[in-house]
Design a protein around this motif. Structure first.
Motif, PDB file in Angstrom:
ATOM      1  N   THR A 118     143.132 -77.198  -1.939  1.00  0.00           N
ATOM      2  CA  THR A 118     143.348 -77.973  -0.725  1.00  0.00           C
ATOM      3  C   THR A 118     142.149 -77.786   0.204  1.00  0.00           C
ATOM      4  OG1 THR A 118     145.742 -77.680  -0.872  1.00  0.00           O
ATOM      5  CG2 THR A 118     144.854 -78.323   1.271  1.00  0.00           C
ATOM      6  N   PHE A 119     141.600 -78.892   0.671  1.00  0.00           N
ATOM      7  CA  PHE A 119     140.499 -78.856   1.637  1.00  0.00           C
ATOM      8  C   PHE A 119     141.032 -79.306   2.991  1.00  0.00           C
ATOM      9  CE2 PHE A 119     138.621 -79.510  -2.501  1.00  0.00           C
ATOM     10  CZ  PHE A 119     137.477 -78.723  -2.498  1.00  0.00           C
ATOM     11  N   LYS A 120     140.770 -78.499   4.008  1.00  0.00           N
ATOM     12  CA  LYS A 120     141.158 -78.854   5.366  1.00  0.00           C
ATOM     13  C   LYS A 120     139.983 -78.624   6.299  1.00  0.00           C
ATOM     14  CE  LYS A 120     146.177 -78.338   5.864  1.00  0.00           C
ATOM     15  NZ  LYS A 120     147.241 -77.652   6.640  1.00  0.00           N
ATOM     16  N   VAL A 121     139.733 -79.621   7.160  1.00  0.00           N
ATOM     17  CA  VAL A 121     138.645 -79.493   8.122  1.00  0.00           C
ATOM     18  C   VAL A 121     139.106 -80.078   9.449  1.00  0.00           C
ATOM     19  CG1 VAL A 121     137.562 -81.669   7.436  1.00  0.00           C
ATOM     20  CG2 VAL A 121     136.177 -79.897   8.518  1.00  0.00           C
ATOM     21  N   TRP A 122     138.674 -79.454  10.552  1.00  0.00           N
ATOM     22  CA  TRP A 122     139.063 -79.917  11.897  1.00  0.00           C
ATOM     23  C   TRP A 122     137.954 -80.783  12.453  1.00  0.00           C
ATOM     24  CZ3 TRP A 122     137.545 -78.600  17.126  1.00  0.00           C
ATOM     25  CH2 TRP A 122     138.469 -79.005  18.105  1.00  0.00           C
ATOM     26  N   SER A 123     138.264 -82.067  12.674  1.00  0.00           N
ATOM     27  CA  SER A 123     137.257 -82.991  13.189  1.00  0.00           C
ATOM     28  C   SER A 123     137.940 -84.128  13.952  1.00  0.00           C
ATOM     29  CB  SER A 123     136.407 -83.550  12.038  1.00  0.00           C
ATOM     30  OG  SER A 123     135.319 -84.295  12.525  1.00  0.00           O
ATOM     31  N   PRO A 124     138.592 -83.816  15.074  1.00  0.00           N
ATOM     32  CA  PRO A 124     139.429 -84.815  15.762  1.00  0.00           C
ATOM     33  C   PRO A 124     138.670 -86.004  16.325  1.00  0.00           C
ATOM     34  CG  PRO A 124     139.197 -82.827  17.093  1.00  0.00           C
ATOM     35  CD  PRO A 124     138.641 -82.510  15.741  1.00  0.00           C
ATOM     36  N   THR A 125     137.381 -85.862  16.612  1.00  0.00           N
ATOM     37  CA  THR A 125     136.621 -86.983  17.169  1.00  0.00           C
ATOM     38  C   THR A 125     136.119 -87.935  16.094  1.00  0.00           C
ATOM     39  OG1 THR A 125     134.611 -85.622  17.171  1.00  0.00           O
ATOM     40  CG2 THR A 125     135.904 -85.668  19.204  1.00  0.00           C
ATOM     41  N   SER A 126     136.214 -87.551  14.839  1.00  0.00           N
ATOM     42  CA  SER A 126     135.774 -88.433  13.749  1.00  0.00           C
ATOM     43  C   SER A 126     136.849 -89.478  13.459  1.00  0.00           C
ATOM     44  CB  SER A 126     135.492 -87.623  12.482  1.00  0.00           C
ATOM     45  OG  SER A 126     134.426 -86.735  12.687  1.00  0.00           O
ATOM     46  N   HIS A 127     136.431 -90.695  13.151  1.00  0.00           N
ATOM     47  CA  HIS A 127     137.407 -91.709  12.738  1.00  0.00           C
ATOM     48  C   HIS A 127     137.554 -91.749  11.221  1.00  0.00           C
ATOM     49  CE1 HIS A 127     134.214 -94.535  11.581  1.00  0.00           C
ATOM     50  NE2 HIS A 127     133.625 -94.286  12.727  1.00  0.00           N
ATOM     51  N   ALA A 128     136.732 -90.956  10.518  1.00  0.00           N
ATOM     52  CA  ALA A 128     136.885 -90.813   9.067  1.00  0.00           C
ATOM     53  C   ALA A 128     136.115 -89.574   8.620  1.00  0.00           C
ATOM     54  CB  ALA A 128     136.375 -92.048   8.331  1.00  0.00           C
ATOM     55  N   VAL A 129     136.649 -88.884   7.623  1.00  0.00           N
ATOM     56  CA  VAL A 129     135.953 -87.771   6.981  1.00  0.00           C
ATOM     57  C   VAL A 129     136.110 -87.945   5.474  1.00  0.00           C
ATOM     58  CG1 VAL A 129     135.786 -85.274   6.667  1.00  0.00           C
ATOM     59  CG2 VAL A 129     136.361 -86.199   8.920  1.00  0.00           C
ATOM     60  N   LYS A 130     135.018 -87.791   4.767  1.00  0.00           N
ATOM     61  CA  LYS A 130     135.043 -87.905   3.314  1.00  0.00           C
ATOM     62  C   LYS A 130     134.611 -86.577   2.693  1.00  0.00           C
ATOM     63  CE  LYS A 130     133.602 -92.754   3.685  1.00  0.00           C
ATOM     64  NZ  LYS A 130     134.829 -93.408   3.210  1.00  0.00           N
ATOM     65  N   LEU A 131     135.223 -86.239   1.587  1.00  0.00           N
ATOM     66  CA  LEU A 131     134.827 -85.079   0.789  1.00  0.00           C
ATOM     67  C   LEU A 131     133.983 -85.568  -0.379  1.00  0.00           C
ATOM     68  CD1 LEU A 131     135.116 -82.021  -0.104  1.00  0.00           C
ATOM     69  CD2 LEU A 131     137.070 -82.801  -1.472  1.00  0.00           C
ATOM     70  N   GLN A 132     132.784 -85.029  -0.504  1.00  0.00           N
ATOM     71  CA  GLN A 132     131.923 -85.346  -1.647  1.00  0.00           C
ATOM     72  C   GLN A 132     131.699 -84.064  -2.430  1.00  0.00           C
ATOM     73  OE1 GLN A 132     128.287 -87.790  -1.024  1.00  0.00           O
ATOM     74  NE2 GLN A 132     127.208 -86.144  -2.088  1.00  0.00           N
ATOM     75  N   TYR A 133     131.990 -84.085  -3.729  1.00  0.00           N
ATOM     76  CA  TYR A 133     131.844 -82.864  -4.521  1.00  0.00           C
ATOM     77  C   TYR A 133     131.232 -83.163  -5.882  1.00  0.00           C
ATOM     78  CZ  TYR A 133     135.992 -84.064  -7.326  1.00  0.00           C
ATOM     79  OH  TYR A 133     136.886 -84.677  -8.184  1.00  0.00           O
TER      80      TYR A 133
END
Length: 700
Positions: A118-133
């Motif tokens: 599980t990946f969790k990140v705090w970024s409330p000002t972002s309108h989108a977050v993507k995980l690239q691996y």
């Protein structure tokens, strides 16, 4: 983009306030109406211009809008048809921001099991977050789902061990890539975070005996790189974690060096200069550059240049743990230099990219605070900033076994943050030692909230580097000052001030709050300072070295020694060697052999302190009752401690920093136990106190 071509930009400053900057070259900067557009629904709404003013080449408008939901992309349009993305800025300084988005969970970063991660990140000002691996030669990019409180989450149902990953955070019209500030591992130079299995971390070995009182501590500052950098010792792990604890190292004269010497010396705590991942070392070619490490890149992972295999993400973790474990097995506690007051490059920082303007102090115009002189100051009062600092300290305590922390430029941080760190860590380890540089830094924080030395009464469990102690006994430190000598460098007019700092009765609530030092990694070494400021021969200079080391080790409070101080370490006169080459910064083990008289003297002092409680009192009341300081003759000091625990019932330390001799009348019970002189000159009961000397006299 060429800045001269940007005609309009818009910033969300509060939940209902937007500032729009319009270039005067665009319709003279005159706008009659602005509109807000929701890019998901395409809904368009009017705004109200409530204030406008001109600043240089810009016309700036303040707009009022209905409350916006963060996490939604918006644009601003004007009546001439020009549009721009709405970026978040001052809203993070709105008191409501922490109220709405503070997250107190302990599951940020990757949570690994064999079946899923599980990946969790705090970024409330972002309108989108993507995980690239990347895993097994394949790269994938996945949209993360926005949760409450500005958390973005994704669960991957497979074994992700070894996956290299980054986040893409979208704010306004740009998406930026960043590493994970809660990751446990990293590729070389912090390019990507790496998923690892915490069950493969080596187990920590805790100290088997308690630290009965903080004043039992003697702190010894060591740089991992400098400790084994010299080619005069044949280290298999030169400049690495494992080199610090490598047994069997010897000098050219076949005398002990490195780890064996460290154990033999008699200190209690090894303070490691920065061992988290710092920016200005090329980890694939660590010989290319030098830096102390006060340029943080990732405080969540150990420095890669200190491990044996930069391609193995477990190498830096487990070798760091092994180093601490072996120090513990030798009876030495370990503290680390925690540099959280700033980062190396705020713009590339994962914290800034995840939540712009939040983690670093700034005003509503985006002007950033610079009390650290590193172009950014951490905004420690904000909930998630404080949480991050506390979480990282907990990590270094739990995973790496740290016994305490030294905070660089602690005056940048706020009082509540430092007290919270102490309280949380103390609950896990009552022997934990928290201390730092309590200078009053010019940061955007009121003085009454700074974790600085002048506020020590609000932080009774925190210790502070005592710069008054340093300057009174050694002399003024900084090269831009008119050099003022200290009491022990010959200025006997400072007798009263010297008496105060040695007895430590006045400045602090408790003696343990004072870290007594005259030398550390910063500024000239003591030997270089004395050579530069005094017109004295080498023999006299080395006698003053002994005077100063005597004071540091036997004063009331906590002694602090810079590695090599006990054998008159030199950095060839370089005052600030943070990026000087290895030949300047390396610990010169050949010099140790040349200065064995100095080493034996310091070892005897450390033994005397350890075996006699009179130098380790814990309250001002004990000091007032059992410590006396007076003149022997003009400018010559007698520092007397009385005790009921230890080898002796009374110990006198006579400091003569003058170039003239004097006499002390010995009683029948007096015994000279330590002196800077090779021979004691006595005429009947009169003991000759040589110029620039120390005599320690005890009664059993």
């Amino acid at each position: 983009m060429e800045k001269s071509l940007i005609f309009m930009s818009a910033y969300l400053e509060r939940f209902n306030v937007i500032h729009v900057h319009v270039a005067k070259q665009y319709y003279g900067g005159i706008i009659e109406q602005f509109y807000l557009k929701n890019m998901l629904t395409q809904e368009l709404s009017s705004t109200r211009i409530v204030y406008d003013y001109e600043e240089n080449d810009w016309h700036i408008y303040q707009l009022m809008v209905d409350n916006l939901y963060l996490g939604t992309p918006f644009t601003i349009l004007n009546n001439h048809g020009l549009s721009c993305a709405l970026e978040t800025r001052g809203i993070v300084n709105d008191p409501m921001f922490d109220h709405l988005f503070a997250y107190d969970g302990d599951d940020l970063g990757p949570t690994y099991t064999l079946e899923e991660t599980t990946f969790k990140v705090w970024s409330p000002t972002s309108h989108a977050v993507k995980l690239q691996y990347q895993l097994n030669g394949r790269m994938e990019t996945i949209d993360m789902e926005r949760q409450t409180q500005g958390i973005y989450k994704v669960v991957l149902k497979k074994d992700m061990e070894g996956a290299r990953y980054i986040y893409w955070t979208c704010n306004g019209d740009q998406c930026l890539k960043t590493t994970d500030p809660y990751a446990y591992a990293s590729t070389a130079n912090g390019a990507e975070s790496v998923v690892v299995n915490p069950k493969k971390f080596h187990k920590i070995l805790k100290m088997s005996f308690p630290l009965k009182q903080k004043t039992d501590a003697v702190i010894y500052e060591v740089s991992v790189r400098d400790f084994t950098s010299s080619k005069s010792i044949k280290s298999k792990y030169r400049r690495q974690f494992l080199g610090v604890v490598e047994k069997g190292l010897t000098t050219k004269n076949n005398q002990i060096a490195g780890f064996d010497y460290l154990i033999d010396l008699g200190v209690t705590h090894v303070q490691l200069m920065p061992i988290f991942d710092f920016a200005t070392i090329e980890e694939t070619k660590p010989d290319l550059f030098y830096n102390w490490g006060y340029d943080p890149s990732q405080i969540n992972v150990p420095e890669g240049s200190y491990c044996t295999d930069i391609s193995d993400p477990y190498s830096r973790i487990n070798e760091c743990i092994d180093m601490v474990n072996r120090l513990h097995l030798s009876g030495l506690r370990v503290t680390m230099d925690m540099v959280v007051n700033h980062v190396y490059d705020v713009n590339s920082s994962s914290l800034e990219r995840l939540v712009p303007y939040y983690y670093f102090r700034n005003d509503d115009f985006g002007h950033i605070s610079n009390g650290s002189f590193c172009s950014n100051d951490i905004n420690s009062e904000c909930f998630m900033v404080r949480k991050y600092i506390v979480d990282m300290c907990k990590r270094w305590q739990k995973i790496y076994g740290m016994d305490g922390f030294r905070f660089d430029l602690m005056g940048i941080l706020d009082i509540e943050t430092i007290n919270t760190i102490q309280r949380v860590l103390y609950n896990k380890d009552p022997n934990c030692l928290i201390y730092g540089e309590g200078w009053n830094m010019n940061t955007m924080l009121p003085d009454d909230r700074k974790a600085m030395l002048d506020n020590q009464a609000k932080m009774p469990n925190i210790s502070f580097f005592n710069d008054q102690y340093r300057d009174v006994l050694k002399g003024s430190t900084f090269t831009n000052e008119h050099v003022r000598l200290g009491y022990l460098s010959g200025n006997t007019d400072l007798f009263d001030e010297a008496q105060a700092v040695i007895s430590n009765q006045h400045k602090f609530i408790y003696p343990e709050q004072s870290i007594n030092y005259v030398e550390c990694h910063d500024n000239a070494t003591m030997y270089d300072y004395l050579k530069e400021t005094l017109d004295e021969d080498e023999e006299t200079r080395l006698k003053r070295q002994k005077l100063l080391n005597t004071a540091v080790i036997l004063s009331q409070g906590i002694p602090f020694l810079h590695c090599g101080q006990e054998f008159a370490r030199s950095k060839m006169g370089v005052h600030n060697s943070f990026n000087s080459p290895d030949n300047i910064n390396q610990v010169d083990w050949d010099r140790k052999d040349e200065m064995m008289d100095q080493v034996y003297y310091v070892k005897n002092l450390l033994k005397l302190r350890r075996k006699n409680n009179g130098f380790r009192y814990t309250t001002k009341e004990e000091i007032e009752k059992n410590v006396n300081i007076c003149h022997l003759s003009n400018g010559v000091m007698i520092y007397t401690v009385y005790q009921t625990q230890g080898e002796f019932k009374q110990i006198k330390v006579i400091f003569n920093p003058k170039r003239e001799s004097t006499y002390y009348n010995l009683s029948a019970k007096d015994e000279v136990i330590i002196t800077t002189e090779n021979a004691i000159k006595q005429e009947y009961s009169n003991l000759l106190i040589e110029p620039v000397s120390v005599y320690i006299i005890a009664q059993r």
